[in-house]
Design a protein around this motif. Structure first.
Motif, PDB file in Angstrom:
ATOM      1  N   GLU A 406       2.606  -5.467  -4.113  1.00  0.00           N
ATOM      2  CA  GLU A 406       3.077  -4.311  -5.173  1.00  0.00           C
ATOM      3  C   GLU A 406       3.608  -4.815  -6.611  1.00  0.00           C
ATOM      4  O   GLU A 406       3.537  -4.253  -7.188  1.00  0.00           O
ATOM      5  N   HIS A 473       1.176  -1.697   7.908  1.00  0.00           N
ATOM      6  CA  HIS A 473       1.385  -2.852   6.672  1.00  0.00           C
ATOM      7  C   HIS A 473      -0.065  -3.037   6.135  1.00  0.00           C
ATOM      8  O   HIS A 473       0.006  -3.335   4.807  1.00  0.00           O
ATOM      9  N   ARG A 476      -1.044  -0.481   3.648  1.00  0.00           N
ATOM     10  CA  ARG A 476      -0.005  -0.529   2.235  1.00  0.00           C
ATOM     11  C   ARG A 476      -0.432  -1.851   1.532  1.00  0.00           C
ATOM     12  O   ARG A 476      -0.224  -1.866   0.166  1.00  0.00           O
TER      13      ARG A 476
END
Length: 572
Positions: A406, A473, A476
């Motif tokens: 990210e 996860h 994500r």
């Protein structure tokens, strides 16, 4: 009534999770003497009368009446006034009784600021000294919090009916309406400052201090509720609402923070006190940025000045501690660039992978990776962390990997290196023919050999494996990768999935977010290729709770001709 009974049972169960030392013994004594109307509250402040059975029944009926609502404000005001008349003279007993506490918490938001001030005045006594016993009570603390929160309405009297009085009269009424409540909030803050250690270490009293910090700063979150067993509170950041405060609160906030800083040692040894310091920093960062920078600097100076092994930063010890690691997370999130740079250069450099592998310290490392994304410091963090990606994956600390991806997306740096590193970690970098299999591997967080049940390191897969094991996860991670400048690898892998796999992806709680992200971030040409693969699945997607949301996103990003094609399929 049945609903209320269940609610009380839940609160009783929740209360067991937050016992304070000495509280249980008091309750045992109370049960021994249950035959009478008096008993010890177990708070260590001496014997207290319990609310009699008739009063408990009365406040239970008040609660039921509140649930029914009122036809107009006049009826509501009259009802509130009548109930508060019954409360007068025994406010402490009512507040510290389970039924009375719940009723008062619901009643105070309907009361005028002046009425709330009168209730708090009785709870605190003439000097305010009685606040301590009430605040440190499991039921009473909630009532004080509810009362203190009403200061956010201190200007409402002048806004409701400005034509009812002259401007001067309106100001006088506003000051009078606020005066009692403002004075009680300041009185409570004084008691907290005089008994700071006991308050911030107490399981219930600490929540009153946290609410007080919010109020003095002029910002409020949603009211506190009893946490149910098994619920997770980590990483939850409630939305705060700002409101105008009396001038006296600005000065009192400074006084309260100074008193808290005198007890900074508790912030690293006591988990309850640590939460108070986190609230202090969060409120000051929002409302008093300069004060917050001073507090951050002072706390860091304290943390880094503790004794540690020669050549080892004391921060490395605090990062691995349950109580102090939460405080350091907050410090990292709120720190300016200079403090982050100093933190890395003087304390964490060369230690990031080891910390990322630690079950507690990996969380502050995630915060540091997120906070550094907008600075050049991120490049140094990335170069260090990327060396341990496979070990971090093996440890199961996926939050570190997800945050690294990210931050790459946010900073627009190191994106190619991140993708190559992941391909190697999931064993699909060599041979190149395995690249198209990366999406299922990333989403499931399984290596090539495990996912495809292949024991050989050469050649392509011999059989197709249905899409399975999509995890949170993994979802994500792919959503973060979908924000990279170069997404061709993910899209190529997506196009190799069968229509049945795409339907599985669209209908999965974690997978639906992946498909939506890949479709909405694709170019028109790339989106068209994905939609072509989805043909024949739209009806089933529309019938799925999660798939219908993906279909809505597809529709919103589709061209006119693509919408016509989708509509024709849905009409069949």
């Amino acid at each position: 009534m049945l609903a209320k009974t269940e609610e009380r049972k839940q609160q009783k169960a929740g209360g067991k999770k937050r016992k304070h030392p000495g509280e249980d013994g008091g309750r045992r004594e109370e049960r021994k003497r249950k035959g009478g109307e008096e008993g010890n509250t177990g708070q260590g402040d001496g014997g207290k009368k319990r609310l009699d059975a008739l009063s408990v029944g009365y406040f239970r009926r008040v609660g039921e009446r509140l649930s029914e609502g009122f036809e107009d404000s006049e009826e509501r005001e009259m009802f509130v006034e009548n109930v508060l008349t019954e409360v007068k003279g025994k406010a402490t007993l009512v507040a510290m009784d389970r039924t009375g506490s719940i009723t008062l918490q619901r009643l105070l938001p309907l009361s005028s600021p002046d009425q709330v001030g009168e209730v708090l005045a009785e709870l605190g006594g003439e000097s305010g000294s009685e606040f301590k016993a009430v605040c440190c009570d499991r039921c009473g603390g909630h009532v004080v919090e509810s009362g203190v929160r009403q200061i956010s309405r201190w200007t409402e009297s002048s806004q409701k009916d400005p034509s009812a009085a002259t401007e001067e009269e309106g100001e006088e009424e506003e000051e009078e309406s606020c005066g009692t409540l403002e004075a009680q909030v300041l009185s409570l803050s004084q008691i907290v400052r005089d008994n700071c250690t006991e308050f911030i270490k107490h399981a219930h009293g600490s929540h009153v201090v946290r609410t007080l910090l919010h109020v003095l700063g002029g910002c409020l979150g949603p009211p506190r509720t009893e946490a149910r067993p098994g619920t997770k509170e980590r990483n939850t950041a409630p939305q705060l609402t700002d409101f105008e405060i009396p001038n006296s609160f600005w000065y009192e906030l400074k006084n309260l923070t100074e008193t808290l800083m005198d007890n900074i040692n508790l912030s690293v040894t006591d988990a309850v006190a640590s939460a108070v310091f986190q609230t202090m920093l969060t409120v000051c960062n929002r409302k008093r940025p300069k004060l917050c920078k001073q507090l951050l600097k002072r706390i860091m100076e304290y943390l880094t000045s503790r004794n540690a092994a020669p050549g080892v930063s004391p921060l490395l010890v605090f990062l691995k501690d349950q109580a102090s690691s939460h405080l350091i997370e907050t410090i990292i999130q709120l720190s300016p660039k200079s403090l982050l740079r100093d933190l890395y250069k003087n304390h964490l450099k060369g230690q990031l992978v080891d910390l990322a592998l630690h079950p507690i310290a990996n969380f502050p490392i995630q915060r540091l990776t997120a906070a550094s994304a907008k600075y050049k410091l991120f490049l140094r963090l990335f170069d260090e962390l990327v060396q341990g990606v496979e070990a971090i994956l093996a440890a199961g600390h996926m939050g570190v990997i997800v945050q690294l991806a990210e931050s790459c997306a946010e900073s627009e740096e190191k994106q190619n290196e991140m993708v190559q590193c992941l391909l190697c970690a999931f064993h699909c970098a060599e041979p190149g023919s395995r690249h198209v299999n990366c999406l299922p591997l990333f989403m499931s967080l399984l290596t090539y050999e495990v996912y495809y049940h292949s024991e050989t390191a050469e050649g392509n897969i011999q059989t197709e494996v249905p899409l399975t094991s999509i995890c949170y996860h993994g979802s994500r991670l792919v959503q973060a990768l979908a924000k990279f400048k170069e997404r061709s690898l993910l899209l190529s892998s997506l196009r190799t999935l069968t229509p049945a796999d795409l339907l599985t992806l669209a209908s999965d709680p974690a997978g639906s977010h992946v498909l939506q992200a890949l479709i909405t971030t694709s170019s028109d040409k790339g989106r068209g290729k994905i939609l072509k693969r989805l043909e024949g699945q739209y009806v089933q997607m529309a019938c799925s709770r999660l798939g219908s949301r993906v279909l809505e996103a597809v529709w919103n990003s589709a061209s006119v001709s693509q919408r016509q094609s989708i509509a024709q399929e849905l009409e069949r």
